[in-house]
Scaffold this motif. Structure first.
Motif, PDB file in Angstrom:
ATOM      1  N   UNK A 141       0.734  -1.116  -0.038  1.00 19.72           N
ATOM      2  CA  UNK A 141      -0.226   0.163  -0.171  1.00 19.72           C
ATOM      3  C   UNK A 141       0.908   1.113   0.030  1.00 19.72           C
ATOM      4  N   UNK A 142       0.278   2.572  -0.005  1.00 22.73           N
ATOM      5  CA  UNK A 142       0.947   3.695   0.020  1.00 22.73           C
ATOM      6  C   UNK A 142       1.748   3.802   1.397  1.00 22.73           C
ATOM      7  N   UNK A 143       3.067   4.192   1.248  1.00 22.02           N
ATOM      8  CA  UNK A 143       3.898   4.433   2.506  1.00 22.02           C
ATOM      9  C   UNK A 143       3.231   5.686   3.192  1.00 22.02           C
ATOM     10  N   UNK A 144       3.643   5.420   4.416  1.00 18.69           N
ATOM     11  CA  UNK A 144       3.257   6.577   5.461  1.00 18.69           C
ATOM     12  C   UNK A 144       3.696   7.967   5.362  1.00 18.69           C
ATOM     13  N   UNK A 145       5.136   7.598   4.858  1.00 22.64           N
ATOM     14  CA  UNK A 145       6.124   8.784   4.602  1.00 22.64           C
ATOM     15  C   UNK A 145       6.677   8.715   3.278  1.00 22.64           C
ATOM     16  N   UNK A 146       6.689   9.738   2.529  1.00 22.28           N
ATOM     17  CA  UNK A 146       7.442   9.478   1.246  1.00 22.28           C
ATOM     18  C   UNK A 146       7.834  11.040   0.751  1.00 22.28           C
ATOM     19  N   UNK A 147       9.063  11.104   0.616  1.00 18.63           N
ATOM     20  CA  UNK A 147       9.518  12.512   0.499  1.00 18.63           C
ATOM     21  C   UNK A 147      10.890  12.288  -0.672  1.00 18.63           C
ATOM     22  N   UNK A 148      10.972  13.635  -1.249  1.00 14.49           N
ATOM     23  CA  UNK A 148      12.106  13.722  -2.311  1.00 14.49           C
ATOM     24  C   UNK A 148      12.678  15.027  -1.681  1.00 14.49           C
ATOM     25  N   UNK A 149      14.031  15.126  -1.256  1.00  9.98           N
ATOM     26  CA  UNK A 149      14.816  15.878  -0.669  1.00  9.98           C
ATOM     27  C   UNK A 149      15.717  16.554  -1.562  1.00  9.98           C
ATOM     28  N   UNK A 150      15.838  17.835  -1.928  1.00  8.05           N
ATOM     29  CA  UNK A 150      16.905  18.470  -2.632  1.00  8.05           C
ATOM     30  C   UNK A 150      17.709  19.361  -1.634  1.00  8.05           C
ATOM     31  N   UNK A 151      19.194  19.118  -1.822  1.00  4.56           N
ATOM     32  CA  UNK A 151      19.939  20.002  -1.163  1.00  4.56           C
ATOM     33  C   UNK A 151      20.635  21.117  -1.960  1.00  4.56           C
ATOM     34  N   UNK A 152      20.720  20.985  -3.111  1.00  2.00           N
ATOM     35  CA  UNK A 152      20.835  21.872  -4.413  1.00  2.00           C
ATOM     36  C   UNK A 152      19.928  21.894  -5.458  1.00  2.00           C
ATOM     37  N   UNK A 153      19.648  23.006  -5.621  1.00  2.00           N
ATOM     38  CA  UNK A 153      18.517  23.253  -6.898  1.00  2.00           C
ATOM     39  C   UNK A 153      19.102  23.235  -8.265  1.00  2.00           C
ATOM     40  N   UNK A 154      20.420  23.009  -8.313  1.00  2.00           N
ATOM     41  CA  UNK A 154      20.904  23.112  -9.722  1.00  2.00           C
ATOM     42  C   UNK A 154      20.095  22.520 -10.927  1.00  2.00           C
ATOM     43  N   UNK A 155      19.893  21.107 -10.788  1.00  2.00           N
ATOM     44  CA  UNK A 155      19.267  20.255 -11.764  1.00  2.00           C
ATOM     45  C   UNK A 155      17.663  20.057 -11.350  1.00  2.00           C
ATOM     46  N   UNK A 156      17.249  20.984 -10.291  1.00  2.99           N
ATOM     47  CA  UNK A 156      15.610  20.523  -9.800  1.00  2.99           C
ATOM     48  C   UNK A 156      14.623  20.697 -11.049  1.00  2.99           C
ATOM     49  N   UNK A 157      15.033  21.697 -11.894  1.00  2.73           N
ATOM     50  CA  UNK A 157      13.799  21.796 -13.030  1.00  2.73           C
ATOM     51  C   UNK A 157      14.179  21.381 -14.059  1.00  2.73           C
ATOM     52  N   UNK A 158      15.148  20.257 -14.218  1.00  5.50           N
ATOM     53  CA  UNK A 158      15.697  19.683 -15.337  1.00  5.50           C
ATOM     54  C   UNK A 158      15.657  17.971 -15.075  1.00  5.50           C
ATOM     55  N   UNK A 159      14.397  17.412 -15.594  1.00  3.74           N
ATOM     56  CA  UNK A 159      14.067  16.244 -15.346  1.00  3.74           C
ATOM     57  C   UNK A 159      15.175  15.323 -16.245  1.00  3.74           C
ATOM     58  N   UNK A 160      15.785  15.855 -17.354  1.00  3.14           N
ATOM     59  CA  UNK A 160      16.854  15.173 -18.154  1.00  3.14           C
ATOM     60  C   UNK A 160      17.981  14.909 -17.516  1.00  3.14           C
ATOM     61  N   UNK A 161      18.213  15.797 -16.355  1.00  3.37           N
ATOM     62  CA  UNK A 161      19.498  15.434 -15.563  1.00  3.37           C
ATOM     63  C   UNK A 161      19.105  15.057 -14.009  1.00  3.37           C
ATOM     64  N   UNK A 162      17.995  14.128 -13.817  1.00  2.00           N
ATOM     65  CA  UNK A 162      17.850  13.923 -12.705  1.00  2.00           C
ATOM     66  C   UNK A 162      19.035  12.920 -12.147  1.00  2.00           C
ATOM     67  N   UNK A 163      19.603  12.143 -12.755  1.00  2.00           N
ATOM     68  CA  UNK A 163      20.290  11.183 -12.500  1.00  2.00           C
ATOM     69  C   UNK A 163      21.620  11.858 -12.116  1.00  2.00           C
ATOM     70  N   UNK A 164      22.131  13.032 -12.736  1.00  2.41           N
ATOM     71  CA  UNK A 164      23.462  13.688 -12.446  1.00  2.41           C
ATOM     72  C   UNK A 164      23.001  14.327 -11.139  1.00  2.41           C
ATOM     73  N   UNK A 165      21.883  14.906 -10.661  1.00  6.02           N
ATOM     74  CA  UNK A 165      21.438  15.425  -9.586  1.00  6.02           C
ATOM     75  C   UNK A 165      21.946  14.387  -8.599  1.00  6.02           C
ATOM     76  N   UNK A 166      21.192  13.221  -8.794  1.00  4.92           N
ATOM     77  CA  UNK A 166      21.210  12.026  -7.937  1.00  4.92           C
ATOM     78  C   UNK A 166      22.619  11.761  -7.628  1.00  4.92           C
ATOM     79  N   UNK A 167      23.778  11.379  -8.471  1.00  9.25           N
ATOM     80  CA  UNK A 167      25.067  11.059  -8.355  1.00  9.25           C
ATOM     81  C   UNK A 167      25.994  12.278  -7.831  1.00  9.25           C
ATOM     82  N   UNK A 168      25.486  13.379  -7.826  1.00  8.76           N
ATOM     83  CA  UNK A 168      26.341  14.512  -7.257  1.00  8.76           C
ATOM     84  C   UNK A 168      25.823  14.831  -5.988  1.00  8.76           C
ATOM     85  N   UNK A 169      24.749  14.064  -5.355  1.00 10.68           N
ATOM     86  CA  UNK A 169      24.490  14.153  -3.986  1.00 10.68           C
ATOM     87  C   UNK A 169      23.479  15.403  -3.839  1.00 10.68           C
ATOM     88  N   UNK A 170      22.936  15.924  -4.969  1.00 10.35           N
ATOM     89  CA  UNK A 170      21.863  17.037  -4.607  1.00 10.35           C
ATOM     90  C   UNK A 170      20.460  16.675  -4.468  1.00 10.35           C
TER      91      UNK A 170
END
Length: 222
Positions: A141-170
């Motif tokens: 079922x649905x989790x009680x808590x589900x979050x996406x947390x950003x520490x830096x916004x550099x790629x936040x509005x660029x879905x094509x580089x979501x993986x880059x944001x991930x491996x950069x720790x953003x």
């Protein structure tokens, strides 16, 4: 929001399969990061218990099993030197993974699963996480808590580089299910151009007992 792999990030050399010592270190880092993320998201209160079928363990094992019983359920397990059991070769949802089985007073109390599949397109790690999330939601079922947390916004509005944001720790993802017996954490984070995708199944009762014992030991020093 689902992100698709619409743009590949630069290819990187395939990583060698991690050694047992490296897996142990990774698990310790992931446990610390998981606790830090919970704190940053303000998850201090216990989540409400979800109404689902009892979850008494993971896979072929149940909470309270002895190391010998776990070894019979999963062949080829090795001890990590602290009484826990490790396996470097496992398939979870069809993907390569490693697992650690943790014990409290000789009783199985926690299972940590680290996905070891590697990709040259970092967006694929996000796809893997989302696919696993859908399977988890279908089962629990649905989790009680589900979050996406950003520490830096550099790629936040660029879905094509979501993986880059991930491996950069953003950016990192976190979801939690809690039943009367088991807490399940599903997480994805990264840094140093690597992604870390994990699942943690934890016996609530046995881990509370471990924490109480640790607190009591600290008090003996006072």
């Amino acid at each position: 929001m689902l992100f698709r792999s619409c743009m590949a990030t630069p290819a990187k050399a395939q990583e060698a399969r991690p050694t047992r010592a490296e897996l142990k270190t990774k698990v310790e880092v992931l446990e610390k990061e998981n606790a830090e993320l919970k704190a940053r998201l303000g998850l201090k209160e216990e989540p409400p218990v979800i109404k689902t079928a009892a979850i008494e363990g993971w896979g072929k094992v149940t909470w309270g099993m002895s190391p010998e019983q776990v070894k019979k359920a999963y062949k080829g397990l090795q001890t990590d030197g602290e009484g826990n059991l490790l396996t470097e070769k496992l398939k979870v949802t069809g993907a390569d993974a490693a697992a650690r089985f943790d014990f409290v007073d000789g009783k199985l109390a926690q299972v940590i699963i680290l996905f070891t599949q590697t990709h040259t397109n970092n967006n694929k790690y996000v796809d893997d996480f989302e696919s696993t999330s859908e399977l988890m939601k279908g089962k629990y079922g649905a989790p009680q808590i589900e979050r996406q947390a950003w520490s830096k916004d550099l790629f936040k509005d660029d879905p094509g580089h979501i993986g880059t944001a991930l491996v950069s720790g953003h950016v990192q993802w976190f979801a939690l299910w809690s039943t009367s017996q088991t807490e399940i954490t599903h997480g994805l984070n990264g840094g140093n151009f690597k992604a870390r995708h994990l699942l943690i199944y934890k016996s609530i009762a046995l881990n509370e007992a471990r924490q109480e014992a640790a607190d009591k030991e600290k008090m003996n020093d006072l």
